[in-house]
Scaffold this motif. Structure first.
Motif, short mmCIF file in Angstrom:
data_model
loop_
_atom_site.label_atom_id
_atom_site.label_comp_id
_atom_site.label_asym_id
_atom_site.label_seq_id
_atom_site.Cartn_x
_atom_site.Cartn_y
_atom_site.Cartn_z
N PHE A 179 0.83 -1.21 0.00
CA PHE A 179 0.00 0.00 0.00
C PHE A 179 0.86 1.25 0.00
O PHE A 179 0.66 2.17 -0.81
CB PHE A 179 -0.94 -0.01 1.21
N THR A 180 1.82 1.32 0.91
CA THR A 180 2.66 2.52 0.99
C THR A 180 3.47 2.69 -0.29
O THR A 180 3.66 3.83 -0.75
CB THR A 180 3.60 2.46 2.20
N TYR A 217 -2.30 7.31 8.47
CA TYR A 217 -0.97 7.47 9.09
C TYR A 217 0.14 7.13 8.10
O TYR A 217 1.11 7.89 7.94
CB TYR A 217 -0.89 6.57 10.32
N LEU A 218 0.01 6.02 7.42
CA LEU A 218 1.05 5.60 6.49
C LEU A 218 1.13 6.53 5.28
O LEU A 218 2.23 6.80 4.77
CB LEU A 218 0.80 4.16 6.03
N THR A 219 -0.02 7.02 4.82
CA THR A 219 -0.01 7.97 3.71
C THR A 219 0.74 9.22 4.08
O THR A 219 1.56 9.73 3.30
CB THR A 219 -1.45 8.31 3.29
N LYS A 220 0.50 9.73 5.28
CA LYS A 220 1.22 10.92 5.76
C LYS A 220 2.71 10.63 5.87
O LYS A 220 3.54 11.48 5.51
CB LYS A 220 0.65 11.35 7.11
N GLN A 221 3.07 9.44 6.36
CA GLN A 221 4.48 9.07 6.48
C GLN A 221 5.16 9.06 5.11
O GLN A 221 6.31 9.48 4.98
CB GLN A 221 4.61 7.69 7.14
N VAL A 222 4.47 8.59 4.11
CA VAL A 222 5.05 8.50 2.77
C VAL A 222 5.14 9.87 2.10
O VAL A 222 6.16 10.21 1.49
CB VAL A 222 4.21 7.54 1.89
N LEU A 223 4.09 10.67 2.23
CA LEU A 223 3.97 11.89 1.44
C LEU A 223 4.49 13.14 2.15
O LEU A 223 4.75 14.15 1.49
CB LEU A 223 2.51 12.11 1.04
#
Length: 312
Positions: free
Chosen positions: A31-32, A67-73
């Motif tokens: 996903f990430t 959370y993971l989307t924010k971590q990636v972007l």
């Protein structure tokens, strides 16, 4: 005939598929990677959408996706669905929507207002009051009209309701998923007359060329090939005639993947990403309708043709 707008710069949001393993578990790593891949291509990731099985996830899973989307972007732009799970006959739940909107905002996303049974059961005046309430919670949000072929709680609003949405300053865009060119053209005409800066985001995976008439997009189909969609968009902007052949091929993929039952397109997406080597398994969410394995040779032939296109 609706006028064609040559050389317009297309804005593309892409609903990110949530991959699953053969054991029925979410593949967060894949996903990430796909969120990153989507943004790198130049599209705006949209998470916790129907492509991401948002209405089949629990609250902790949707929060993990944010959370993971924010971590990636980091500070890069993304959108996310505000999902309120209810049942037919339930009343509108403004407190639940407020929690969802505030959670999306806390991670830096733009809220996409998912419909619910309670929301779509409201009469038009109260429906628009509800969207005005959402506007008091955030300085920008995206409305979402979803046809029942995608979800049972979906509703395509009357044109008068759409006009009402245009009058809400914080409503900066609307995703329109009726799969009807005519309904979308009617909205484009109204948008052009009343609020030209408003983004009408086509969700018509069966007519992805709506972008040449003035729609932008928020599509599930683009999760199959965000790189190729971005290439197609660049070619339209520069006037490259290769746009048409590439768009035709992507549209063939859309017609094949979004055939009945329409929600099974998410399994088609998993199959396609698996063929690309982007996910480890070609499995959908355990509750998602499935496609036959005989789809794989067709998807493989489409992929090979897509791989022949490049900016070279």
């Amino acid at each position: 005939m609706f006028p064609i707008l040559s050389h317009r710069k297309i804005v593309g949001y892409s609903a990110v598929l949530l991959p699953f393993t053969a054991q029925g578990e979410i593949n967060w790593k894949a996903f990430t990677e796909h969120v990153h891949r989507t943004a790198q291509a130049g599209l705006i990731p949209a998470v916790n959408m129907d492509t991401g099985y948002a209405h089949l996830l629990d609250a902790s899973q949707r929060r993990q996706a944010l959370y993971l989307t924010k971590q990636v972007l980091g500070d890069a732009m993304f959108a996310a669905g505000t999902v309120v799970l209810d049942q037919p006959g339930d009343g509108f739940n403004p407190a639940a929507y407020q929690r969802e909107i505030e959670q999306v905002l806390s991670f830096g996303g733009i809220p996409v207002i998912f419909q619910s049974f309670g929301l779509t059961a409201l009469p038009p005046d109260r429906l628009l009051e509800s969207y005005a309430l959402f506007g008091r919670l955030t300085d920008r949000f995206i409305a979402f009209e979803l046809g029942k072929m995608f979800a049972p709680f979906g509703q395509i609003y009357d044109l008068e309701v759409f006009e009402g949405l245009l009058s809400i300053p914080q409503c900066v865009a609307a995703k329109h998923s009726s799969l009807s060119r005519q309904l979308e053209w009617e909205r484009l005409k109204l948008r052009n007359r009343l609020r030209p800066d408003f983004q009408l985001l086509t969700g018509n995976d069966l007519a992805i060329d709506m972008v040449i008439y003035g729609s932008d997009y928020l599509l599930g189909l683009s999760t199959f090939a965000p790189d190729t969609f971005a290439l197609r968009d660049r070619w339209w902007h520069t006037g490259d005639p290769r746009f048409y052949e590439l768009n035709d091929l992507l549209q063939y993929l859309g017609w094949f993947a979004f055939r009945e039952p329409v929600p099974a397109y998410r399994h088609s997406a998993a199959q396609f990403l698996w063929l690309r080597g982007w996910v480890t398994d070609s499995e959908p969410h355990p509750l998602c309708p499935r496609r036959p394995k005989s789809d794989l040779p067709v998807l493989r032939r489409i992929l090979r043709r897509l791989e022949q296109f490049s900016d070279d």
